[in-house]
Design an enzyme around this catalytic site. Sequence first.
Site, PDB file in Angstrom:
ATOM      1  CG  LEU A  65      -2.243  10.951  -1.507  1.00  0.00           C
ATOM      2  CD1 LEU A  65      -2.238  12.422  -1.920  1.00  0.00           C
ATOM      3  CD2 LEU A  65      -1.177  10.183  -2.279  1.00  0.00           C
ATOM      4  N   PRO A  66      -0.702   8.983   2.219  1.00  0.00           N
ATOM      5  CG  PRO A  66       1.457   8.116   1.992  1.00  0.00           C
ATOM      6  CD  PRO A  66       0.392   8.841   1.242  1.00  0.00           C
ATOM      7  CE  LYS A 173      -8.364   5.767   9.964  1.00  0.00           C
ATOM      8  NZ  LYS A 173      -8.717   4.360   9.956  1.00  0.00           N
ATOM      9  CE  LYS A 242      -1.207   8.620   9.072  1.00  0.00           C
ATOM     10  NZ  LYS A 242      -2.242   8.554   8.077  1.00  0.00           N
TER      11      LYS A 242
END
Length: 292
Positions: A65-66, A173, A242
Site C-alpha cells: 500500500l502507499p 528502504k 514520501k
Amino acid sequence: MSQVGFIGLGTMGAPMLRNLAGSGAGTIVFDLDAACVRDLAAETGAAPARAASDFAGAEAVVTMLPTSDAVAEALFDWDGGIARHLPAGSVVIDMSSSDPTQTVRLGERLREHGVDLVDAPVSGAVAKATDATLSIMMGADSEAAAERATPIVRTMSAVVFRTGKLGTGHAMKALNNFVAGASTTAACEALIAGERFGLAPETMVQILNASTGQSFVTSNVLGEHVVNGRFASGFGLALYAKDVRIARSLTQAIAHPAPVCEAVSGALDDALDELGNVDHTRAFEYWKDQEA
Ligand code: NAD
C-alpha cells in the site's frame, strides 16, 4: 502454503500477486479499487475479499500500500478491520515502503491480536516485480515470524536481506530511496546545466553511463523516461517524496546533520506541490523550468 491474503493491487502489488499466485499459494485479495480486484481475481484465480472476515483463514497477509496510514486503515478500519479476524499465530508482511516508527507501533497493535508483523519492503520497480527479482529487506522481531514470512516473499524474489529487528527493513528502504533520490536530482540538474552549455542530453547520458557518474538512474531512468520525454517509470512523485521525507525524519530523530537529504527532500516536495502526483520523472520538467 495455505491461504495468503494480499492487500494493495496497484502498480507493484499486481505483478507481485501474480508471482505469489503463480507459486501455487491460494490467495485472497483486497484493494479499494474494485475494478483491479475483479480483473486480477479473474486473471490469477485469487478469491476477491468482500468482507474483512474473508481473511479468517489466512496464515499470512501481504500489504503493498502507499503509506503506513493506508496499511493501518486496511488492517484496523476497513469493514471493522481485517486484523481482528486473523488467526492467532498468523503473520502480516508489510511490503509497502512504510514509516519505520509507525511500523513498530503497528507491530504492537497486531501483537494484541496474536499476530506478528514483518516488514519486507522492496526495491526494483515494476520490471523487477514482474521478473520476481526485487531486492527485499526484511525486518522482524522474532526468527519464527521471519521464517513464516520467508517462503511467501521468496515467491517474489530470491534476493532477501535480513536487516534486523522490526522496522529496520522500512528504515533501509527509505535510506535507499534517499540515495536514489539524490542521484535523480543530481542527474537532472546535470542534464539541465549541460543542455544550457550546448551539450546534447542523449550524449550526456551516454557519457555518464560510460563514466564514474553512472548509476541506476543514469542507466535506466534518464534514457528510458526523461530524455525521450516518456515520463512513465511507474513510480509516483508522491511515493518518492514520501520515502525521502521518511529518510529525513530518521536523520532528524538521531539529530545528525544531513544537508543532502534535506535538499533532496525539499526538491521533491516542491515538485510535488507544483505538479501533484505525476510520474516522478516529470519533476525534471519542473526543475528545468525554474529560473536561476
Ligand atoms: P499504487 O498507487 O500504484 O498502488 C497502491 C494501491 O493501493 C492502489 O491500487 C490503491 O487503490 C490501493 N489502496 C490505497 N489505499 C488503500 C487502502 N486503505 N486499502 C486498500 N487498498 C488501498 O502504488 P505502488 O506504486 O504499487 O506502490 C505501493 C508501495 O510500494 C508504496 O509504498 C511505494 O512507495 C512502494 N514502491 C513502489 C515502487 C514503484 O516503482 N512503483 C517501487 C518500490 C516500492
